[in-house]
Scaffold this active site. Sequence first.
Site, PDB file in Angstrom:
ATOM      1  N   ASP A   1      28.360   2.156  25.268  1.00  0.00           N
ATOM      2  CA  ASP A   1      27.432   3.110  24.696  1.00  0.00           C
ATOM      3  C   ASP A   1      28.081   4.092  23.727  1.00  0.00           C
ATOM      4  O   ASP A   1      27.594   4.313  22.628  1.00  0.00           O
ATOM      5  CB  ASP A   1      26.753   3.895  25.825  1.00  0.00           C
ATOM      6  CG  ASP A   1      25.821   4.958  25.305  1.00  0.00           C
ATOM      7  OD1 ASP A   1      24.881   4.603  24.584  1.00  0.00           O
ATOM      8  OD2 ASP A   1      26.042   6.144  25.602  1.00  0.00           O
TER       9      ASP A   1
ATOM     10  N   GLU B   1      31.857  13.552  20.422  1.00  0.00           N
ATOM     11  CA  GLU B   1      31.701  12.190  20.931  1.00  0.00           C
ATOM     12  C   GLU B   1      31.043  11.333  19.863  1.00  0.00           C
ATOM     13  O   GLU B   1      30.400  11.838  18.935  1.00  0.00           O
ATOM     14  CB  GLU B   1      30.879  12.144  22.221  1.00  0.00           C
ATOM     15  CG  GLU B   1      30.886  10.761  22.864  1.00  0.00           C
ATOM     16  CD  GLU B   1      30.461  10.759  24.319  1.00  0.00           C
ATOM     17  OE1 GLU B   1      30.817   9.789  25.011  1.00  0.00           O
ATOM     18  OE2 GLU B   1      29.787  11.700  24.754  1.00  0.00           O
TER      19      GLU B   1
ATOM     20  N   TYR C   1      19.967   9.253  29.349  1.00  0.00           N
ATOM     21  CA  TYR C   1      18.906   8.569  28.603  1.00  0.00           C
ATOM     22  C   TYR C   1      17.612   8.508  29.410  1.00  0.00           C
ATOM     23  O   TYR C   1      17.027   7.451  29.622  1.00  0.00           O
ATOM     24  CB  TYR C   1      19.372   7.173  28.174  1.00  0.00           C
ATOM     25  CG  TYR C   1      20.555   7.218  27.238  1.00  0.00           C
ATOM     26  CD1 TYR C   1      20.403   7.638  25.920  1.00  0.00           C
ATOM     27  CD2 TYR C   1      21.830   6.874  27.675  1.00  0.00           C
ATOM     28  CE1 TYR C   1      21.489   7.715  25.057  1.00  0.00           C
ATOM     29  CE2 TYR C   1      22.924   6.937  26.815  1.00  0.00           C
ATOM     30  CZ  TYR C   1      22.745   7.360  25.512  1.00  0.00           C
ATOM     31  OH  TYR C   1      23.828   7.430  24.665  1.00  0.00           O
TER      32      TYR C   1
END
Length: 498
Positions: free
Chosen positions: A112, A472, A259
């Site tokens: 991810d 990130e 999420y």
Amino acid sequence: MLRQQCSLLLLFALVAHTASMVYEQPAPILPIDDPWPDIADEDSYDFGKAVRMSKRQVGYDYGDALKASVQFYEAQLSGNIPENDRVYWRKPDSAQSDSGNFGEDLSGGMYDAGDHVKFNLPMAWTTTMLAWGYIEFEAAYNDTGEANTIREILKWNCDYFIKCHPNPDLYYHQVGDPGIDHSVWDRPENISMLRPAYAIGEGETGSDVAGETAAALAGCAKVFADYDPTYSAQCLATAQSLYSFAESHLGTYPQQTFYVSTNYWDEMAWAAIWIYWASGNVWYQAEAETLFATKSLSVKSYAAGWNDKREPLKLLLSVLSTNDELSKSYRGYFKTYINGWLPEASVPYTPLGLVCRDQWGSLRWAANTAALAILGAHYDVRAAAYTTFALTQLDYILGSSGHSYVVGVGENPPVEPHHRASSCPNITEECTNTNSFNYEGPNHHVLRGAMVGGPDCNDVWFDNRADYVRNEVACDYNAGFQTLVAGVHSMVLGGIIV
């Protein structure tokens, strides 16, 4: 004695803190609907306030940015990845034993972000956006020599999605426990933790993640229609099966910490319009239009992205509708959203010109909306205004704020992205906190093409590996960015942008 007890307590506290260290936390859940009033649909906005440096002054190389973004996705691949000269520090042996609850092979797909979890909802959104950008801006990929590579990446993800749906009543939506994964900092080739697979089965809900995956597969069916008709047909068949699965498992997928999904009708309609575009089956077109009309999907989104597909849905409905009045209506709803992101509208701007919807991953939201704007311009929706807006945001990402936010691209780019694999030393060396996460210097490997989260709404940003809010990287971060840069580069090639 007391001093010894205090020392032991301090030592225990230090050990406990180290053992419980979590390298990432979940992002806050954004609002769904934009509460601000609609903006008048006219072309008098002053973009001067949003532009601090033009492309001609700094000479942004959009083609190189596109090449770099494709390379970033190569670095995110999981499974038995092919030897790749461009990402020499990744090796084939990576989570090849990922499997389902009944022994199904779930290897493949993409990690991810800086972590090693496979979250299918953002991965499928990423795949859909990349497929859309390839379909409309193939010239940019051909010009940069990346067409074959991006098709291979799309196929890599679709192969994984097909594995995740081994029978009509089962769909795996995640591999890896984020609670465990996010407490470990190591390269993916060294994964030794338990990696559970999370499934949606009989009696459970998951229309959102199944719908987005169906959209991704339908998009890739369209991509491969002329290159590999057999594979295209397989993608389309799986997309249709997943749509049926979504219909029989109505509701959001099992909620976890990361999420968190807030709706599913947008993904259902999004999947339906993509399957129509790939197949020509008018039943899916009617399904998308009915869902749009009956499930309040015309409401203006707070921010388009992995959790909200209403705005790209409106655009694609307007393009594919065979009813002129409906098409005009869909287009109007889409313009209402993009207009709200233009200068002097409702979404605030930073002093140096970034439209700043949220301070966590600010560039993602700007890039997503700018990508939709460049797609809208491609379809002749307020082309001049939307192209200008898209350019201001892309140029900000590439350097108009004073430095690039894309690793390995442009002037003074990030060198400490929050990303395990690139921060670890060569594969022959052990990856420890001392030589990776806490290493005082650039990441050992250049994660070329990765767009970091970005600054706060005052343009404040520090190149700090520990800052997962601003530094990130993630697959869905680059999805909007890559579609945006492909669109701009395509327009440069076509002489639309000079």
